[in-house]
Design a protein around this motif. Sequence first.
Motif, PDB file in Angstrom:
ATOM      1  N   LEU A 196      16.232 -42.162 -51.567  1.00 23.59           N
ATOM      2  CA  LEU A 196      14.992 -42.824 -51.949  1.00 23.59           C
ATOM      3  C   LEU A 196      14.833 -44.172 -51.256  1.00 23.59           C
ATOM      4  CD1 LEU A 196      14.966 -41.952 -55.754  1.00 23.59           C
ATOM      5  CD2 LEU A 196      13.635 -40.903 -53.924  1.00 23.59           C
ATOM      6  N   LEU A 197      15.945 -44.866 -51.041  1.00 22.88           N
ATOM      7  CA  LEU A 197      15.859 -46.134 -50.334  1.00 22.88           C
ATOM      8  C   LEU A 197      15.412 -45.922 -48.894  1.00 22.88           C
ATOM      9  CD1 LEU A 197      16.431 -49.176 -50.818  1.00 22.88           C
ATOM     10  CD2 LEU A 197      18.648 -48.810 -49.758  1.00 22.88           C
ATOM     11  N   ALA A 198      15.950 -44.898 -48.229  1.00 18.62           N
ATOM     12  CA  ALA A 198      15.514 -44.586 -46.873  1.00 18.62           C
ATOM     13  C   ALA A 198      14.040 -44.200 -46.850  1.00 18.62           C
ATOM     14  CB  ALA A 198      16.368 -43.461 -46.299  1.00 18.62           C
ATOM     15  N   SER A 199      13.594 -43.497 -47.883  1.00 16.86           N
ATOM     16  CA  SER A 199      12.192 -43.102 -47.949  1.00 16.86           C
ATOM     17  C   SER A 199      11.277 -44.300 -48.173  1.00 16.86           C
ATOM     18  CB  SER A 199      11.996 -42.075 -49.069  1.00 16.86           C
ATOM     19  OG  SER A 199      10.634 -41.768 -49.253  1.00 16.86           O
ATOM     20  N   GLU A 200      11.660 -45.205 -49.075  1.00 14.08           N
ATOM     21  CA  GLU A 200      10.796 -46.336 -49.418  1.00 14.08           C
ATOM     22  C   GLU A 200      10.784 -47.418 -48.345  1.00 14.08           C
ATOM     23  OE1 GLU A 200      10.371 -47.069 -54.031  1.00 14.08           O
ATOM     24  OE2 GLU A 200      12.493 -46.903 -53.530  1.00 14.08           O
ATOM     25  N   LEU A 201      11.881 -47.573 -47.619  1.00 10.44           N
ATOM     26  CA  LEU A 201      11.975 -48.682 -46.686  1.00 10.44           C
ATOM     27  C   LEU A 201      11.821 -48.281 -45.222  1.00 10.44           C
ATOM     28  CD1 LEU A 201      14.904 -50.782 -48.215  1.00 10.44           C
ATOM     29  CD2 LEU A 201      12.453 -50.987 -48.619  1.00 10.44           C
ATOM     30  N   ILE A 202      12.199 -47.075 -44.862  1.00  9.75           N
ATOM     31  CA  ILE A 202      12.215 -46.702 -43.442  1.00  9.75           C
ATOM     32  C   ILE A 202      11.174 -45.630 -43.134  1.00  9.75           C
ATOM     33  CG2 ILE A 202      13.628 -45.730 -41.594  1.00  9.75           C
ATOM     34  CD1 ILE A 202      16.042 -47.036 -42.900  1.00  9.75           C
ATOM     35  N   LEU A 203      11.245 -44.499 -43.810  1.00  6.18           N
ATOM     36  CA  LEU A 203      10.307 -43.399 -43.545  1.00  6.18           C
ATOM     37  C   LEU A 203       9.158 -43.457 -44.546  1.00  6.18           C
ATOM     38  CD1 LEU A 203      12.900 -40.536 -42.931  1.00  6.18           C
ATOM     39  CD2 LEU A 203      11.716 -41.923 -41.225  1.00  6.18           C
ATOM     40  N   ARG A 204       8.399 -44.529 -44.489  1.00  8.92           N
ATOM     41  CA  ARG A 204       7.403 -44.788 -45.526  1.00  8.92           C
ATOM     42  C   ARG A 204       6.269 -43.772 -45.522  1.00  8.92           C
ATOM     43  NH1 ARG A 204       6.939 -51.343 -44.583  1.00  8.92           N
ATOM     44  NH2 ARG A 204       9.174 -51.790 -44.835  1.00  8.92           N
ATOM     45  N   ARG A 205       5.964 -43.185 -44.397  1.00 13.19           N
ATOM     46  CA  ARG A 205       4.847 -42.256 -44.315  1.00 13.19           C
ATOM     47  C   ARG A 205       5.284 -40.800 -44.199  1.00 13.19           C
ATOM     48  NH1 ARG A 205       0.701 -45.447 -40.178  1.00 13.19           N
ATOM     49  NH2 ARG A 205       0.575 -47.376 -41.401  1.00 13.19           N
ATOM     50  N   VAL A 206       6.535 -40.544 -44.424  1.00 11.58           N
ATOM     51  CA  VAL A 206       7.059 -39.184 -44.363  1.00 11.58           C
ATOM     52  C   VAL A 206       7.105 -38.620 -45.779  1.00 11.58           C
ATOM     53  CG1 VAL A 206       9.056 -37.758 -43.780  1.00 11.58           C
ATOM     54  CG2 VAL A 206       8.403 -39.657 -42.294  1.00 11.58           C
ATOM     55  N   ARG A 207       6.595 -37.425 -45.944  1.00 16.57           N
ATOM     56  CA  ARG A 207       6.586 -36.801 -47.262  1.00 16.57           C
ATOM     57  C   ARG A 207       8.003 -36.484 -47.720  1.00 16.57           C
ATOM     58  NH1 ARG A 207       1.732 -32.298 -46.640  1.00 16.57           N
ATOM     59  NH2 ARG A 207       0.011 -33.780 -46.220  1.00 16.57           N
ATOM     60  N   LEU A 208       8.149 -36.462 -49.047  1.00 19.38           N
ATOM     61  CA  LEU A 208       9.461 -36.158 -49.602  1.00 19.38           C
ATOM     62  C   LEU A 208       9.936 -34.766 -49.193  1.00 19.38           C
ATOM     63  CD1 LEU A 208       9.217 -37.634 -53.219  1.00 19.38           C
ATOM     64  CD2 LEU A 208      10.601 -38.486 -51.331  1.00 19.38           C
ATOM     65  N   THR A 209       8.973 -33.857 -48.982  1.00 21.96           N
ATOM     66  CA  THR A 209       9.357 -32.501 -48.588  1.00 21.96           C
ATOM     67  C   THR A 209       9.954 -32.453 -47.190  1.00 21.96           C
ATOM     68  OG1 THR A 209       7.070 -32.137 -47.846  1.00 21.96           O
ATOM     69  CG2 THR A 209       7.643 -31.420 -50.074  1.00 21.96           C
TER      70      THR A 209
END
Length: 449
Positions: A196-209
């Motif tokens: 989740l940290l990588a999603s929120e801070l780095i891949l901000r526009r990449v879907r969770l899927t």
Amino acid sequence: MSREVVRPSGEVIGRPKRGGLYMWALALVVGALVAILVALFGTLVTYAQFLAYGAASGRLSSRLLDLEWWKLLIGPIVGGAIISLLLRAGISIGWGPAPRPFGLQDVLQHRRLRGSIRSTTLSLRDSFLSVLVSIVSLGWGGSAGREEPVAHMGASLGVLHGRLLGLDIAARRMLLAMGVAAAISASLHAPIAGVLLASELILRRVRLTALGPVVIASVSSWLAATWLMGSRPLIALPDVGEITHLAHLSGLIALPLLVMFGWMASVIWARAPILASSAAGRVGLPLWLMPVVGGALLGVIALAFPQVLGVGFEPLAAAVAGNYGAEFMPVLLVAKIAAAAVTISFRWGGGPIAPALFIGAMAGSSLAIVAGLLFGMPAPQVYLGVLGMAVCVAVLLDAPLAAAVLAFELSGSPEIGGASLLACYVGCMAVRRLAPMPSEETGQTLRWR
């Protein structure tokens, strides 16, 4: 569906490929390698602490309490001198006249991977020297955390695979996120929070899927780290016990104060490096010699509060377990903010995540004692202590979901996880709405948004 992209100029280019089985295979490799490096990093920090103070693994605070005063004063100065020599070596390899160790903020600043690898600070040479500075810093009492140096190291290792295999920019960014998620997962034993940290801070526009490879890297790193370092919890938190409605009510009442402490600490840590560099320029002190001065200041702080040196997980657990009084924990909180500010501003290695956990635990545990007296109930120190940890990390990183899940993974309590999720989101929204951000022109912001 066509994989072509038509630019406004009329040029037709191929759409970059995302995913693929090769990315999943790379995720396993990156996760395993990062876990090995994180385990090696922790081992070297432990040896450095033993060499500097004779401390056993995870017992730096207890050892410092037993040392003579002159050893408390001299130890950080020696560490600062070693760091100065390493920074001087950094100048010789291209770090410029203002050398400093790198961390997670550098990964976020260059997460789009624009420019040469040297300009992004993600080369293996830069990462190796930066990690070496952090090992010395944490070994000789730097008041900072291990998460940021290993995150930078993991990101550098991930990007290396993309460079060696000639992958496109989208795949390299995914590898960057894999390295960060794997490093956070291995260092904090929190695989979900790492993703989740990588999603929120780095891949901000990449879907969770689309985060499958990041999940694989994080989980594989966590499994490898528990095999190499053992499955013992990172922070020895006591049993949560029953959480009553009055405890939840006290958490809501304490939330503004917890947010205030987290915001105050993040602003101080963002501004302190600017002020320290300006002061060094006025007196003509080379920036690579600043760690020696910082070591002297840390030694002075250690004379009164040795508990604030190092990562600080041992006194954090003691506070949550109720071993400190309500009048002593706020004092340690202020001392930790000061020690972390000295560590960061005087170019020692490490990062602010562990100090944020320390501050949140001290603030929440002291407020829990007050709540127990007001409501006539046992003080919910574990509950409010972990809640404070989550809120302070969320405010620092502006990553409420990752911070809440981290609280759940550290405590193992769904009640604390749910309450932390609400508190982190409310706290982050309040800070965004009411508190101005540090200037982005300086490049020294520690609250990454």
